[in-house]
Scaffold this active site. Sequence first.
Site, mmCIF file in Angstrom:
data_model
loop_
_atom_site.group_PDB
_atom_site.id
_atom_site.type_symbol
_atom_site.label_atom_id
_atom_site.label_comp_id
_atom_site.label_asym_id
_atom_site.label_seq_id
_atom_site.Cartn_x
_atom_site.Cartn_y
_atom_site.Cartn_z
ATOM 1 N N ASN A 8 0.917 -1.296 -0.133
ATOM 2 C CA ASN A 8 0.301 0.146 -0.181
ATOM 3 C C ASN A 8 1.102 1.196 0.151
ATOM 4 O O ASN A 8 1.631 1.626 1.404
ATOM 5 C CB ASN A 8 -0.331 0.119 1.240
ATOM 6 N N TRP A 9 1.109 1.878 -1.056
ATOM 7 C CA TRP A 9 1.785 3.178 -1.392
ATOM 8 C C TRP A 9 1.132 4.215 -0.259
ATOM 9 O O TRP A 9 1.832 5.176 -0.830
ATOM 10 C CB TRP A 9 2.099 3.598 -3.116
ATOM 11 N N LYS A 10 0.430 3.925 -0.114
ATOM 12 C CA LYS A 10 -0.663 5.131 0.814
ATOM 13 C C LYS A 10 -0.634 6.484 -0.116
ATOM 14 O O LYS A 10 -0.678 6.663 -1.635
ATOM 15 C CB LYS A 10 -0.392 5.978 2.004
ATOM 16 N N HIS A 94 -9.419 0.632 6.352
ATOM 17 C CA HIS A 94 -7.947 1.271 6.432
ATOM 18 C C HIS A 94 -7.583 1.963 7.909
ATOM 19 O O HIS A 94 -9.445 2.785 7.774
ATOM 20 C CB HIS A 94 -7.242 1.916 5.560
ATOM 21 N N GLU A 96 -6.363 4.493 8.489
ATOM 22 C CA GLU A 96 -6.296 6.093 8.134
ATOM 23 C C GLU A 96 -7.471 6.677 7.566
ATOM 24 O O GLU A 96 -7.696 7.853 8.383
ATOM 25 C CB GLU A 96 -5.547 5.902 7.667
ATOM 26 N N GLU A 165 -4.533 -5.302 10.954
ATOM 27 C CA GLU A 165 -3.167 -4.227 11.350
ATOM 28 C C GLU A 165 -3.709 -3.464 12.885
ATOM 29 O O GLU A 165 -4.769 -2.232 12.891
ATOM 30 C CB GLU A 165 -3.732 -3.290 9.900
ATOM 31 N N GLY A 171 2.966 2.233 10.975
ATOM 32 C CA GLY A 171 3.948 3.380 10.078
ATOM 33 C C GLY A 171 4.792 3.791 11.540
ATOM 34 O O GLY A 171 4.764 4.904 11.940
ATOM 35 N N SER A 203 4.052 -2.408 9.981
ATOM 36 C CA SER A 203 5.283 -2.384 9.944
ATOM 37 C C SER A 203 6.396 -3.405 9.769
ATOM 38 O O SER A 203 7.621 -4.197 10.139
ATOM 39 C CB SER A 203 6.783 -1.940 11.720
ATOM 40 N N GLY A 224 3.303 -1.218 4.373
ATOM 41 C CA GLY A 224 3.089 0.880 3.925
ATOM 42 C C GLY A 224 4.364 0.663 3.727
ATOM 43 O O GLY A 224 5.062 0.579 2.053
ATOM 44 N N GLY A 225 5.373 1.527 4.335
ATOM 45 C CA GLY A 225 6.657 2.083 4.456
ATOM 46 C C GLY A 225 7.688 0.936 3.365
ATOM 47 O O GLY A 225 7.727 1.486 2.829
HETATM 48 C C1 PEP Z 1 -0.080 -0.002 6.606
HETATM 49 O O1 PEP Z 1 -0.734 1.103 5.700
HETATM 50 O O2 PEP Z 1 -1.707 -0.506 5.987
HETATM 51 C C2 PEP Z 1 0.692 0.138 6.867
HETATM 52 C C3 PEP Z 1 0.912 -1.596 7.518
HETATM 53 O O3 PEP Z 1 1.674 0.597 7.181
HETATM 54 P P1 PEP Z 1 3.462 0.123 7.626
HETATM 55 O O4 PEP Z 1 3.513 -1.335 6.220
HETATM 56 O O5 PEP Z 1 4.158 1.454 6.950
HETATM 57 O O6 PEP Z 1 2.731 -0.016 9.323
#
Ligand code: PEP
Length: 242
Positions: A8-10, A94, A96, A165, A171, A203, A224-225
């Site tokens: 997920n590039w957000k 999600h 966010e 999650e 993040g 993460s 994500g990241g």
């Molecule tokens: C996400 O946004 O779904 C996520 C898991 O982010 P990150 O890996 O950066 O924690």
Amino acid sequence: MEPIIAGNWKMNKDPAESRSLVQKLLELVSDVKERAIIIIPPFTSLPYVSEIIWNSRLRLGAQNMHWTRQGAFTGEISGLFLKQLGCEYVVIGHSERRHIMGETDEVINKKLKTALEIGLISIFCVGETEQEKQNGQTEEVISRQLSQGLQGIENEVHKLILAYEPVWAIGTGKTATPEQAAQVHRFIRARLKKNTAILYGGSVKPENVDVLMAQQDIDGVLVGGASLKPESFARIVRFSIP
Ligand code: PEP
């Protein structure tokens, strides 16, 4: 079931950056079999990424959609348009969107229903906040998110992908221990009573993917990241491949 690795590039990567990221990624994973790899760029990059990956193993997903098919909803995106761009998946609920954009379980339920109707596979995210975890409410919160999110579509849950999650791990660099994650995955599995893939997200990085994926009830990861760098995402895709 093939392990599912979703990135997920957000709200990162403009069209030019998206092209270059996905081209590099394709090179790094071109020999990988037995993995479902899902790329989830921002809306504005979908046509470019779609064009590059159409003939590859990589699949395309979107980060959100509206619950109606079209109409007077300024600034929103129809799932039908996403399908036309080659999306097979859509992230729904999600954290966010729940916590920053104020999405409720009711809204999430409407989106999950529409995605099912139009043939997009939802990656349905659930998870507790730090405070809820400290209060010992993890199972209660996830139970509510599942029952309200899936109201009326419980029997079709095998057509979705679940993602656990924990909000405190997204993040933040804090990852649930493999045992903590596995315990919640077991709880979700028992609660769903169907054979639904359950991803872990929060993460995930090259250093912890192997131990997470070794857990029995973790069927894949939502990243994500670490999906923003081709090398780190490719390493996650290639977990346990020598
Ligand atoms: C996400 O946004 O779904 C996520 C898991 O982010 P990150 O890996 O950066 O924690």
